[in-house]
Scaffold this active site. Sequence first.
Site, PDB file in Angstrom:
ATOM      1  N   GLU A  40       0.839  -1.203   0.000  1.00 40.31           N
ATOM      2  CA  GLU A  40       0.000   0.000   0.000  1.00 40.31           C
ATOM      3  C   GLU A  40       0.873   1.250   0.000  1.00 40.31           C
ATOM      4  O   GLU A  40       1.906   1.308   0.659  1.00 40.31           O
ATOM      5  CB  GLU A  40      -0.875  -0.011   1.251  1.00 40.31           C
ATOM      6  CG  GLU A  40      -1.759   1.213   1.428  1.00 40.31           C
ATOM      7  CD  GLU A  40      -2.453   1.244   2.783  1.00 40.31           C
ATOM      8  OE1 GLU A  40      -3.468   1.934   2.895  1.00 40.31           O
ATOM      9  OE2 GLU A  40      -1.961   0.574   3.731  1.00 40.31           O
ATOM     10  N   LYS A 106      -9.689   3.134  -1.747  1.00 43.25           N
ATOM     11  CA  LYS A 106      -9.857   2.488  -0.448  1.00 43.25           C
ATOM     12  C   LYS A 106     -11.176   2.922   0.184  1.00 43.25           C
ATOM     13  O   LYS A 106     -11.442   4.115   0.346  1.00 43.25           O
ATOM     14  CB  LYS A 106      -8.680   2.845   0.462  1.00 43.25           C
ATOM     15  CG  LYS A 106      -8.646   2.108   1.795  1.00 43.25           C
ATOM     16  CD  LYS A 106      -7.358   2.472   2.534  1.00 43.25           C
ATOM     17  CE  LYS A 106      -7.229   1.717   3.853  1.00 43.25           C
ATOM     18  NZ  LYS A 106      -5.969   2.074   4.550  1.00 43.25           N
ATOM     19  N   CYS A 140      -5.541  -2.619   2.688  1.00 44.80           N
ATOM     20  CA  CYS A 140      -5.224  -2.586   4.117  1.00 44.80           C
ATOM     21  C   CYS A 140      -6.453  -2.731   5.029  1.00 44.80           C
ATOM     22  O   CYS A 140      -6.972  -3.830   5.197  1.00 44.80           O
ATOM     23  CB  CYS A 140      -4.438  -1.326   4.423  1.00 44.80           C
ATOM     24  SG  CYS A 140      -3.475  -1.432   5.962  1.00 44.80           S
TER      25      CYS A 140
END
Length: 260
Positions: A40, A106, A140
């Site tokens: 990431e 995200k 994540c």
Amino acid sequence: MRVALLQYPIEWADIETNLNLTGRRLAAISGKAEVALLPEMFTTGFCTDRPELAEDMQGTTLQHLYSWAEQYNIAIAGSFIAADKDGIYNRGFFVKPDKTADFIDKKHLYAHGGENDFFTPGTERKIVEYLGCRFCLLICYDLRFPVWSRNRSGYDYDILLYCANWPDIRIKYWDALLLARATENQCYVAAVNRVGDDRLNLHYNGHSIALDTRLQPLVQFEDNEANTKIADFDMEALRHFRERSPLWKDADPFVFINNL
């Protein structure tokens, strides 16, 4: 389907250095894998208060990714800080050798780390098809939310990709949740975390891993190991496994809408 997992340190807020280091790592696996998975925010580390690091969609990071993908004939996945329209995003990418790309922002932003004050959350999940395989790329903190990764009726993806900056103080959750996501979605998992230290006084010890449908590691990394390893996912074996045990037929229904 061969997926290379690249676990390595990231230089804090230093885009040029990180691009140079990543380019050398990708050159070393040319011809050895079809997909490369990076950590990431691979060009900056987990910087959540540096708007000057955000790049537009014609910026240097994407230009390097397009060039590498074509030169080394490999698709590349990961995330970077993107400026687009009226927001800044932790933007996931899946760049292909033909210089086409898919992007996903995200969805779940880590408020405790200030991510929600800096980034705009994503609203859509996207499945990417490449060489006959379907990939779901998540980033994540998305790992903690199982509905977002749910493999929908009849299986809409084959390999779940996670790129992360997940610190060692919470690494047991990373280990456990990756096993859970592989189990409940009857999919392969490839997950890459970084190693090293950042300017937030966090340490990252990796634990990148590729899992098969029976939760056996195809590749895994030692604590703090900086390395590249390649997982070979057997897509025919996955198809047979799902045909023998189509658990999705017994699952609870969920309704997915944009802006969930």
